[in-house]
Design a protein around this motif. Structure first.
Motif, mmCIF file in Angstrom:
data_model
loop_
_atom_site.group_PDB
_atom_site.id
_atom_site.type_symbol
_atom_site.label_atom_id
_atom_site.label_comp_id
_atom_site.label_asym_id
_atom_site.label_seq_id
_atom_site.Cartn_x
_atom_site.Cartn_y
_atom_site.Cartn_z
ATOM 1 N N GLN A 47 0.822 -1.207 0.000
ATOM 2 C CA GLN A 47 0.000 0.000 0.000
ATOM 3 C C GLN A 47 0.865 1.269 0.000
ATOM 4 O OE1 GLN A 47 -2.936 -0.214 3.090
ATOM 5 N NE2 GLN A 47 -4.265 1.321 2.143
ATOM 6 N N THR A 100 2.979 1.545 -3.206
ATOM 7 C CA THR A 100 2.182 1.838 -4.391
ATOM 8 C C THR A 100 1.871 3.332 -4.503
ATOM 9 O OG1 THR A 100 1.205 -0.372 -4.364
ATOM 10 C CG2 THR A 100 0.004 1.327 -5.576
ATOM 11 N N SER A 101 1.503 3.939 -3.398
ATOM 12 C CA SER A 101 1.158 5.362 -3.478
ATOM 13 C C SER A 101 2.392 6.207 -3.805
ATOM 14 C CB SER A 101 0.497 5.837 -2.172
ATOM 15 O OG SER A 101 1.395 5.676 -1.101
ATOM 16 N N ILE A 159 5.055 5.187 -5.469
ATOM 17 C CA ILE A 159 5.433 4.900 -6.861
ATOM 18 C C ILE A 159 4.523 5.667 -7.819
ATOM 19 C CG2 ILE A 159 5.488 3.090 -8.627
ATOM 20 C CD1 ILE A 159 6.272 1.129 -6.270
ATOM 21 N N GLN A 160 3.239 5.645 -7.517
ATOM 22 C CA GLN A 160 2.304 6.349 -8.405
ATOM 23 C C GLN A 160 2.550 7.851 -8.389
ATOM 24 O OE1 GLN A 160 -1.331 4.602 -6.944
ATOM 25 N NE2 GLN A 160 -1.391 3.057 -8.593
ATOM 26 N N ALA A 161 3.005 8.374 -7.242
ATOM 27 C CA ALA A 161 3.335 9.798 -7.152
ATOM 28 C C ALA A 161 4.732 10.097 -7.689
ATOM 29 C CB ALA A 161 3.221 10.255 -5.696
ATOM 30 N N LYS A 162 5.445 9.029 -8.113
ATOM 31 C CA LYS A 162 6.847 9.181 -8.590
ATOM 32 C C LYS A 162 7.703 9.952 -7.594
ATOM 33 C CE LYS A 162 6.347 8.737 -13.605
ATOM 34 N NZ LYS A 162 4.980 8.523 -14.008
ATOM 35 N N PHE A 203 5.201 -0.831 -11.909
ATOM 36 C CA PHE A 203 3.861 -0.967 -12.524
ATOM 37 C C PHE A 203 3.888 -0.783 -14.037
ATOM 38 C CE2 PHE A 203 2.779 0.365 -8.111
ATOM 39 C CZ PHE A 203 2.206 -0.829 -7.733
ATOM 40 N N ASP A 204 5.071 -0.798 -14.623
ATOM 41 C CA ASP A 204 5.177 -0.617 -16.081
ATOM 42 C C ASP A 204 4.454 -1.748 -16.800
ATOM 43 O OD1 ASP A 204 6.650 1.546 -15.476
ATOM 44 O OD2 ASP A 204 8.493 0.889 -16.470
#
Lengths: 286, 286
Positions: free
Chosen positions: B194, B197-198, B200-203, B285-286
């Motif tokens: 969790q 993931t957040s 990574i999504q926010a780079k 997540f690529d």
């Protein structure tokens, strides 16, 4: 491996061409002992590294390469992955000039130009006509048939290239260490030319072997390599005391069983080195 | 080295093809830590072995190979002996299947058939589209420009092939150790999907780096590798007590100065590993 016979012939010829070069005066009993002692560390490191990997038996099973291959039309090659890998690796190292130094002797022979290596004028410390002496065939056989089963646990993790690369490292240092008997013999010969000359002329192998043997010194070496295996093969933590592991006789806490390293020197390294010494001396007036 | 870009493209393609294979459940924080701790011993052994030889500068000077060479007509190749030797050695190891294991990443790219290697079905523990991440270019640069001058004494003994072969061993284990950051990141990701993931999504590189950093743990590692250098690099006699050398701060009695090994981990191994971890996660997540 018929290639080795060709290699021996090539080296013999090369040695004759080099006969005009006087042996270097840089060799002494001290420098020889220092070299051999330092090689012990390298040998123990290499054995520890090989023991990281399981036996990986498929790397040593003979594989069929079909008709042709490197042996010409009509021939079937029957070699293991390990043998093919070591051949190809030695070919690269030969091209890179590794075997320009007489300290290094390949297991397989290659006659390729040294296109890659920067030039260097090596000193020639050995008597040229005796420099070809080596026991690489025996080392190859002892390593794969006797030592490897004592080093590696059963298992197969598929990392054949890495595993056999670490076999090659073991073979190379064992070859350099054992065939260094040529240098040992040269130093001993120079230290007592009169005694050695009469034994060499009488071709008295037994007397030469006796003269070259010091059981007290061999015992020191065997106990030292066993101790190196306990020290270098222990698990180190950042805080706790350094464990010597000397009281552990089962070898289970070490990366390589120290008694295997003792046995390696007792049964193979020391006897084969003395065999090289005797053979070298018997060619000392060729 | 444009070849590396091609390699990256090839691995990316291969990774996409492998995306259907589920990651193995065999990976855990314990197995990852055990692997990294064991690699320390190999790294220290390799550094000690390289330090046996003098710097041997001619092996690293660019040499002209004339027109043609491997670069096609009209091109002049400008590479060092070391680079050429490593390229050729990696080509043999590639042919032998070394790089079928994702743990091993070559410094130069080769697309040759694995004609020699017995088949093996490796488990795939990494997320395929992120498995290509590596910092081999940085490792190459750090090794030759920063570390090697600290390891090797000035001098030239002509043993260029043996010397560069020991460079290759150092490079290979440093590459495997540092690029193992991909496995570290995968385990950490699975342990707290969790949070990761957040980020990574926010780079959010900085937050990822902070989450991956444990200064206390890094300190343990740095002190442990320094101690390994003192233990494995000491001179062992067959009788006397085992010298820990911990009180010797000059490093002159050790085969490799323990403070150099500390510095290697402090300035390069640990930071580069974390760089690999962050890059891997950013492709998770690529």
């Amino acid at each position: 491996m018929a290639a080795r016979a060709i290699y021996t012939a090539v080296v013999c010829t090369a040695a004759l061409l080099l006969a005009v070069v006087p042996p270097s005066a840089g060799l002494s009993l001290d420098t020889v002992r220092e070299f051999l002692t330092r090689e012990e560390d390298t040998i123990v490191f290499c054995l520890i590294e090989r023991a990281r990997y399981p036996l990986n038996r498929p790397a040593y099973d003979p594989i069929h390469l079909g008709d042709g291959g490197g042996a010409g039309p009509g021939h079937r090659l029957n070699a293991s992955f390990a043998e093919l890998f070591i051949r190809e690796s030695e070919a690269v190292q030969s091209k890179a000039g590794r075997y320009q130094s007489l300290q290094e002797i390949p297991f397989f022979a290659y006659r390729v130009p040294f296109t890659l290596a920067p030039p260097y004028n090596f000193t020639r410390e050995l008597y040229p006509a005796a420099a070809f002496v080596n026991v690489n065939d025996a080392i190859w056989s002892v390593y794969f048939n006797e030592l490897l089963p004592l080093l590696a646990k059963n298992g197969d993790d598929g990392n054949y290239a890495v595993t056999v690369d670490s076999d090659l490292a073991c073979l190379q240092v064992l070859s350099r260490r054992i065939n260094y008997g040529r240098y040992v013999a040269e130093v001993k010969f120079r230290g007592d030319q009169q005694t050695y000359t009469s034994l060499i002329q009488a071709k008295d192998r037994d007397a030469l072997m006796k003269l070259l043997t010091s059981e007290a010194q061999e015992d020191v070496v065997k106990r030292r390599v066993e101790k190196k295996a306990t020290v270098f093969g222990q698990s180190i933590t950042s805080d706790g005391p350094i464990e010597t592991g000397v009281n552990n006789s089962s070898g289970t806490n070490f990366k390589v069983d120290p008694s295997v390293v003792y046995k390696l020197y007792d049964q193979w390294v020391i006897p084969l080195t003395k065999q090289v010494e005797v053979e070298y001396l018997l060619h000392r007036f060729d």
